[in-house]
Scaffold this motif. Structure first.
Motif, PDB file in Angstrom:
ATOM      1  N   ASN A 154       0.733  -1.206  -0.207  1.00 49.70           N
ATOM      2  CA  ASN A 154      -0.203  -0.020   0.039  1.00 49.70           C
ATOM      3  C   ASN A 154       0.825   1.429   0.027  1.00 49.70           C
ATOM      4  OD1 ASN A 154      -2.810   1.389   0.502  1.00 49.70           O
ATOM      5  ND2 ASN A 154      -1.456   2.265   2.117  1.00 49.70           N
ATOM      6  N   PHE A 175      -2.963   2.387   8.563  1.00 49.95           N
ATOM      7  CA  PHE A 175      -3.499   1.526   7.422  1.00 49.95           C
ATOM      8  C   PHE A 175      -3.040   0.021   8.167  1.00 49.95           C
ATOM      9  CE2 PHE A 175      -2.936  -1.793   4.016  1.00 49.95           C
ATOM     10  CZ  PHE A 175      -4.041  -1.565   3.346  1.00 49.95           C
ATOM     11  N   ARG A 204      -9.453  -3.112   5.265  1.00 53.19           N
ATOM     12  CA  ARG A 204      -9.408  -2.000   4.176  1.00 53.19           C
ATOM     13  C   ARG A 204      -8.437  -2.564   2.938  1.00 53.19           C
ATOM     14  NH1 ARG A 204     -10.892   1.906   1.717  1.00 53.19           N
ATOM     15  NH2 ARG A 204      -8.922   2.719   1.301  1.00 53.19           N
ATOM     16  N   SER A 239      -8.873  -0.995  -0.702  1.00 56.47           N
ATOM     17  CA  SER A 239      -7.782  -0.238  -0.761  1.00 56.47           C
ATOM     18  C   SER A 239      -7.140  -0.695  -2.430  1.00 56.47           C
ATOM     19  CB  SER A 239      -6.605  -0.324   0.131  1.00 56.47           C
ATOM     20  OG  SER A 239      -5.453   0.736  -0.115  1.00 56.47           O
ATOM     21  N   ALA A 284      -9.986   5.941   3.538  1.00 52.84           N
ATOM     22  CA  ALA A 284      -9.346   5.426   4.487  1.00 52.84           C
ATOM     23  C   ALA A 284      -9.313   6.119   5.810  1.00 52.84           C
ATOM     24  CB  ALA A 284      -7.603   5.680   4.150  1.00 52.84           C
ATOM     25  N   SER A 321     -12.534   4.632   7.555  1.00 51.98           N
ATOM     26  CA  SER A 321     -12.305   3.312   7.991  1.00 51.98           C
ATOM     27  C   SER A 321     -11.347   3.410   9.453  1.00 51.98           C
ATOM     28  CB  SER A 321     -11.394   2.569   7.147  1.00 51.98           C
ATOM     29  OG  SER A 321     -10.957   1.331   7.509  1.00 51.98           O
TER      30      SER A 321
END
Length: 271
Positions: free
Chosen positions: A182, A213, A220, A224, A254, A257
């Motif tokens: 990511n 994250f 996610r 993502s 994001a 979340s």
């Protein structure tokens, strides 16, 4: 970075050991403080004979990377006390590189050091998370816009490679790798933007973002990846407005979340 026999083993060190020949390899195999010092001394002497283009990370750098990885992955939990002797023993090194690494990570904001009380893993509050997302909205939207403007076959291929690797990691449930990829995708967007000032700002920001994250990777990860794919398509098409809009929407998702995870922790602190 791998650990075996209590000794730090990294690709860089092992590759250099192979280049040095059997004495250094044997020293590293035996493990233990004397062996690692012998191996590192042999490697260091050999490295001085290499070309100036060769790179060699110091032991402090290796320890810093490993401690940062453990913090980002949650192996070292937020608020956990960091005892130099224990960390040195776990990594098979002396206290000096551990102490230096703690200073580096404190400067990065991952560790808090209180005089006479020692060091602990920093806590990322909801307020700090909100501040981080505010900055990400602006910087990553700009990065995506510039990446679309300056798109090239090589930058598009780099983004595509990271996406393919991330898809495999998501499907395999390898959450730590998902978090690394990511960050790699966002860094690749920053590189594609071709702006040196932007790149300087993005790396430290994205390391903090990876910390966020990692707390939501299970939920996610698939979302993502699909959002990254959407960003990639706009960048590869050279659509500046759409690339920026999709990047901003991705950061907003994001944020939602992260805040949901914070709310769950507040309601169920022992879960």
């Amino acid at each position: 970075m791998g650990l075996r026999g209590g000794v730090v083993r990294t690709p860089g060190v092992m590759n250099a050991a192979r280049a040095c020949g059997s004495p250094a390899r044997e020293a590293l195999r035996r493990g233990g403080r004397r062996a690692i010092k012998t191996g590192l001394y042999t490697i260091s002497r050999h490295m001085t004979e290499l070309t100036l283009g060769a790179t060699h990370r110091t032991l402090r750098d290796e320890v810093t990377s490993e401690l940062r990885r453990r913090i980002l992955s949650g192996e070292l939990a937020q608020g956990e006390r960091l005892v130099e002797d224990r960390l040195a023993g776990a990594l098979g090194v002396s206290r000096n590189p551990v102490r230096e690494s703690i200073r580096v990570l404190a400067a990065e904001g991952f560790i808090e050091v209180v005089p006479r009380l020692g060091a602990t893993v920093a806590r990322l509050s909801a307020e700090e998370g909100e501040e981080l997302f505010d900055v990400r909205m602006a910087i990553e939207g700009l990065a995506a816009r510039l990446a679309a403007r300056k798109r090239s076959p090589s930058s598009a291929e780099r983004l595509r490679q990271v996406l393919d690797q991330a898809r495999e990691a998501v499907d395999g449930g390898r959450l730590e790798q998902v978090a690394d990829l990511n960050t790699a995708f966002h860094l690749a967007v920053g590189e594609a933007a071709g702006n040196s000032y932007l790149s300087l700002m993005m790396k430290p920001m994205l390391l903090r973002a990876q910390w966020v994250f990692s707390q939501t990777a299970a939920a996610r990860g698939p979302h993502s990846w699909s959002e990254h794919l959407s960003m990639y398509e706009a960048i590869a098409a050279g659509d500046e407005d759409e690339a920026q809009a999709r990047a901003t929407a991705h950061v907003a998702a994001a944020r939602r979340s992260f805040l949901a995870a914070v709310d769950r922790t507040r309601k169920h602190p022992n879960d």
